[in-house]
Design a protein around this motif. Sequence first.
Motif, PDB file in Angstrom:
ATOM      1  N   ASP A   1       7.911  -2.301  26.500  1.00 32.07           N
ATOM      2  CA  ASP A   1       7.317  -1.338  25.642  1.00 32.07           C
ATOM      3  C   ASP A   1       6.073  -1.321  25.533  1.00 32.07           C
ATOM      4  O   ASP A   1       5.414  -0.832  24.961  1.00 32.07           O
ATOM      5  N   ALA A   2       5.804  -3.141  24.953  1.00 32.24           N
ATOM      6  CA  ALA A   2       3.916  -3.272  24.893  1.00 32.24           C
ATOM      7  C   ALA A   2       3.453  -3.172  26.524  1.00 32.24           C
ATOM      8  O   ALA A   2       3.023  -4.373  26.630  1.00 32.24           O
TER       9      ALA A   2
ATOM     10  N   ASP B   1       5.314   7.732  27.852  1.00 34.17           N
ATOM     11  CA  ASP B   1       5.224   6.046  27.359  1.00 34.17           C
ATOM     12  C   ASP B   1       7.191   6.208  27.173  1.00 34.17           C
ATOM     13  O   ASP B   1       7.773   6.340  25.855  1.00 34.17           O
TER      14      ASP B   1
ATOM     15  N   LYS C   1      12.842   2.959  24.807  1.00 40.56           N
ATOM     16  CA  LYS C   1      12.713   3.366  23.298  1.00 40.56           C
ATOM     17  C   LYS C   1      13.857   4.889  22.750  1.00 40.56           C
ATOM     18  O   LYS C   1      14.400   4.984  24.089  1.00 40.56           O
TER      19      LYS C   1
HETATM   20 ZN    ZN Z   1       5.165   1.138  24.692  1.00 43.43          ZN
END
Ligand code: ZN
Length: 501
Positions: free
Chosen positions: A349-350, A272, A279
């Motif tokens: 990112d969700a 991720d 991120k």
């Molecule tokens: Zn994420």
Amino acid sequence: MNIQASTRSFRETDAPVLVVAVFKDEKADGGILQELDNLTGGVVASVIDGEELKGKDGETAFLHLAPNENLKANRLLLVGVGDKAEYNAQKVGQLAGTAARFCRSKSIKSFSLVPRFEGDATEVAQIAATGAILSLFELDKYRTKDKEERTIDGFTLVIENGDEKAIKKGLERGQIIADSMNFTRDLSNEPGNYLPPAEMADRAQKMAGEVGLKCQVLEEADCEKLGMGSFLSVGAGSEQPSKFIILRYEPANRKASNKDLVALVGKGITFDTGGISLKPGENMDAMKYDMTGGGTVMGAMRAIALLKPSVPVLGIIAAAENMPDGKATKPGDIVTAMNGKTIEVLNTDAEGRLVLADAVAYAAKEGATHIVDMATLTGAVIIALGDVHTAILGTDQEWVDEIINSGKEMGERFWQLPLDKEYFELIKSPIADIKNIGTGRKAGTIVGAAFIAEFAGETKWAHLDIAGTAWHDDAKPYRSKGPSGVAIRTLVNLVEKRSNS
Ligand code: ZN
Ligand code: BES
Ligand code: ZN
């Protein structure tokens, strides 16, 4: 590991090391400690009276003994297990783990263990076997030097006058569960480049073949036909194709009266990066573990296949890699899940909830009556509960309680967070049915769960956020740091209890 049961006296066990539990502030003036003190010419009392060993959790004292015809073992390992009043099966697991790690560190290949626990023999044996096997897991798979090459061949669990059949049953079960947990821990530990979604699918297929599960892998084109726009949006920016993995356990001994179908559903993000909502660089490497929910489904299904309960179980792993790229999903994009709901993706990112949306909808469509999904879903849960409790949320209190209680029996802790209808307000979108993040930073873990709940329909559903508990940053005398294998025991117990009821 070769694990034996002995129902004879500890004096007769001939392993190189005899391991004995010692309670906090216990003296060698009665019971087994006094016996050992007599057999060793007063060494045990001197260690305890000299406060070398106070019986605190995880403390150890290692003694070489003079030959004695009344005691076959020639070394003694005393292990502190804390307060006698708080001694339980879980502590027996830690004791076995501490013993195994200690012996390995001294290049000793086997030991005999006297747990001094007066509980159910099967339960004690199960947890002792699990504790020993789990303890030896290390993170050094990819090291070419300074690797832990030493192993423990086995141990003997000594329960004097115990029920040998009951002990053996527990030992066998404990080995299956621990091997399955280590299977999952190994997956969690794999770096993103070694475990893309295709490799996860291959490992699922191989494991399924070995234990007799059915395994089906849906390719991206199959998912497209099914309308899984939410799932597919996550892997859109990756060179690695997404894989939707389905495992089925179908019992030979199914009870006709039981029409339930439990589905275990896992987030399998093999890495991720956050996608376009990239991120920060610091600690991003930790996101190799973002497939642990899916890995947990694989480990639990493995154990279930080997333990053969009488209820069917469906396992689903939604595997994808979340990367930024020209084809990646962008903030503001709208995608449609297989149940027809439209989602405004405001933060790429969700992504866990996006893959679970279709996975949970798929499980419901397959006829699941009870769904539990698991995911390293939110950083917020780490802030809330650390690595002690796994967060649980759900739409059916009975189902949630069943999971919490199953966890209690296995020594795994779950803490329920609320899911009132007000939280669903936070994911309302002005332009689509829902949005994939909340409003502001409010109730991060709850918002994530509320989003997934939208895809369970009327099916009884619960969600486990394992982001905090799936990985330990610190080592303990009974385990290395790293992936924990959390929730597998609880899920296996959950299914077995349904099988027995
Ligand atoms: Zn994420
Ligand atoms: N995999 C992460 C959750 C996570 C973050 C686990 C940090 C462990 C440590 C998840 O995909 C994620 O990035 N969640 C976001 C959600 C947010 C954008 C609403 C988070 O928790 O910050
Ligand atoms: Zn994630």
